[in-house]
Design an enzyme around this catalytic site. Structure first.
Site, mmCIF file in Angstrom:
data_model
loop_
_atom_site.group_PDB
_atom_site.id
_atom_site.type_symbol
_atom_site.label_atom_id
_atom_site.label_comp_id
_atom_site.label_asym_id
_atom_site.label_seq_id
_atom_site.Cartn_x
_atom_site.Cartn_y
_atom_site.Cartn_z
ATOM 1 C CE1 TYR A 1 -3.360 -2.786 0.948
ATOM 2 C CE2 TYR A 1 -4.595 -0.753 1.116
ATOM 3 C CZ TYR A 1 -4.487 -2.146 1.103
ATOM 4 O OH TYR A 1 -5.813 -2.772 0.925
ATOM 5 C CE LYS B 1 2.135 -17.501 -3.373
ATOM 6 N NZ LYS B 1 1.194 -18.714 -3.481
ATOM 7 C CG ASP C 1 -1.509 -20.294 -1.568
ATOM 8 O OD1 ASP C 1 -0.924 -20.325 -0.410
ATOM 9 O OD2 ASP C 1 -1.056 -20.943 -2.694
ATOM 10 C CG ASP D 1 -8.196 -5.007 2.056
ATOM 11 O OD1 ASP D 1 -9.287 -4.690 2.778
ATOM 12 O OD2 ASP D 1 -8.145 -4.928 0.821
ATOM 13 C CG ASP E 1 -13.674 -7.719 2.891
ATOM 14 O OD1 ASP E 1 -13.248 -6.660 3.673
ATOM 15 O OD2 ASP E 1 -14.290 -7.173 1.875
HETATM 16 C C1 IPM Z 1 -10.547 -1.539 4.273
HETATM 17 C C2 IPM Z 1 -10.463 -0.749 2.853
HETATM 18 C C3 IPM Z 1 -9.440 0.132 2.270
HETATM 19 C C4 IPM Z 1 -8.227 -0.683 2.552
HETATM 20 C C5 IPM Z 1 -9.547 1.031 1.244
HETATM 21 C C6 IPM Z 1 -10.695 1.563 1.215
HETATM 22 C C7 IPM Z 1 -8.179 1.890 1.145
HETATM 23 O O1 IPM Z 1 -10.568 -1.888 1.881
HETATM 24 O O2 IPM Z 1 -10.401 -0.439 5.364
HETATM 25 O O3 IPM Z 1 -10.302 -2.687 4.312
HETATM 26 O O4 IPM Z 1 -7.646 -1.469 1.673
HETATM 27 O O5 IPM Z 1 -7.319 -0.913 3.336
HETATM 28 MN MN MN Z 2 -11.044 -3.773 2.723
#
Ligand code: IPM
Ligand code: MN
Ligand code: NAD
Length: 365
Positions: free
Chosen positions: A142, A193, A225, A249, A253
């Protein structure tokens, strides 16, 4: 009574809807514990772009730095998706994390008994899951340089980024992760990885070096993975996961869905000093924005993390967590966690029900 100043960053899309709920819940839970909040709302993300032309105005960052904690809704939306990089809402969020130096992002994923039916996984796989993703937040691909656009030797256009970690960056996130695992069930899985990437080989080497300070924590390593697969095969094998910015990230999710919905997952971003940043892990959900459909619980639970990790106000945090459980016990569900037999409510009504539950605990106490 105690007083804290909180910077609220509602942001875009469903951000303002969920922040409004969390603000009311914080106020009530605080007042029951003799805590007064001084809220300052500041523009951030797309709404700041529309207002003053940048995604993170200087006044917003300086207000955030001066406050005791920062609560963010979400940023981003179709309107700004084609903006140049420095004028994207997402760039503002990265600048905020960098500006506050909040390198450690804690993302708990807990399957609540009330929501086992909302998980897309089988009941026996989902029930009892309680894991914590410790995501490195201010380094890696990032932020790594070189990055940008250019041309290659064939004259073809290219885009490029760099995954890079320095010793101090891996060591400090590893320490947060070992400390976190120590307070949980003593198991830490480092996800990387390292079979392919030098940055990951280095990550693993430093995690192993730091592990010497934590002989009581059981350390394991897993390729990302495989980790993505194991999370849906048998998520109960995980206690604490530590990983880099981008893998964290993605995996958080994925982990959120085990719990029923991304609308349930809170997060805390902490540095070595200064205010913490608290935000749901979800985005601005433009597909449901301004329809009173958003699940505010991820933000309400982020407010609880703000109290616990940001201010050390564990009692007020507990009040909020208990109120969320009680609201779910009563059967109230937003669309994302709805299952047959429950009461479908919108964002506002869910917020009102949480407030009632915070209130009724006083009577019980
Ligand atoms: C998160 C989001 C952010 C990230 C984006 C919006 C910059 O996906 O907070 O998980 O990738 O960290
Ligand atoms: Mn995110
Ligand atoms: P998203 O998390 O906003 O939405 C993904 C899906 O989950 C959508 O269908 C959405 O309706 C649903 N969802 C998310 N939060 C919900 C909630 N609280 N209640 C009910 N349903 C919910 O991810 P996306 O669609 O990939 O991104 C949308 C925008 O948000 C993009 O601009 C992205 O960059 C941004 N984003 C911001 C943050 C942040 O502010 N921290 C995080 C992720 C994405």
């Amino acid at each position: 009574s105690k007083r804290y100043s909180i910077t609220l960053l509602p942001g875009d899309g469903i951000g303002p809807e969920v922040i409004s709920v969390a603000k009311h819940v914080l106020n009530l839970a605080g007042s029951l514990e003799g805590i007064e909040f001084n809220f300052q709302e500041m523009p951030m993300g797309g709404s700041a772009l529309d207002l003053v032309g940048v995604p993170l105005p200087e006044e917003t960052l300086s207000a955030a730095k001066k406050s005791d904690a920062v609560l963010l809704g979400a940023i981003g939306g179709y309107k700004w998706d084609k903006n140049e990089k420095h004028l994207k809402p997402e760039t503002g969020l990265l600048q905020l994390r960098e500006g506050l130096r909040v390198f450690a992002n804690l993302r708990p994923a807990t399957v609540l008994p009330q929501l086992v039916d909302a998980s897309t996984l089988k009941k026996e796989v989902a029930e009892g899951v309680d894991l914590m993703v410790v995501r490195e937040l201010t380094g890696g691909i990032y932020f790594g340089k070189p990055r940008g656009f250019g041309t290659n030797e064939d004259g073809e256009e290219i885009g490029f980024n760099t995954e890079v970690y320095a010793t101090y960056e891996v060591d400090r996130i590893a320490r947060v992760a070992f400390e976190t695992a120590r307070k949980r069930h003593g198991k830490l899985c480092s996800v990387d990885k390292a079979n392919v990437l030098e940055a990951s080989m280095f990550w693993r080497k430093r995690v192993i070096a730091v592990a010497a300070e934590y002989p009581d924590v059981e350390l394991s390593h897993m390729y990302v993975d495989n980790a993505a697969m194991q999370l849906v095969r048998n998520p109960k094998q995980f206690d604490t996961i530590v990983t880099n910015n981008i893998f964290g990230d993605i995996l958080s999710d994925e982990a959120s869905m085990i719990t029923g919905s991304i609308g349930m997952l809170p997060s805390a971003s902490l540095g070595s000093s200064g205010p913490g940043l608290f935000e749901p892990i979800h985005g601005s959900a433009p597909d449901i924005a301004n329809q009173d459909k958003a699940n505010p619980l991820a933000t309400v639970l982020s407010a609880a993390m703000l109290l616990k990790y940001g201010l050390g106000e564990e009692n007020a945090a507990k009040r909020i967590e208990n109120a969320v459980l009680e609201t779910l016990n009563k059967g109230f569900r937003t669309g994302d966690i709805y299952s047959a037999g429950n009461k479908l409510v919108g964002c506002k009504e869910m917020g009102e029900e949480v407030l009632k539950s915070v209130d009724s605990q006083v009577a019980a106490a």
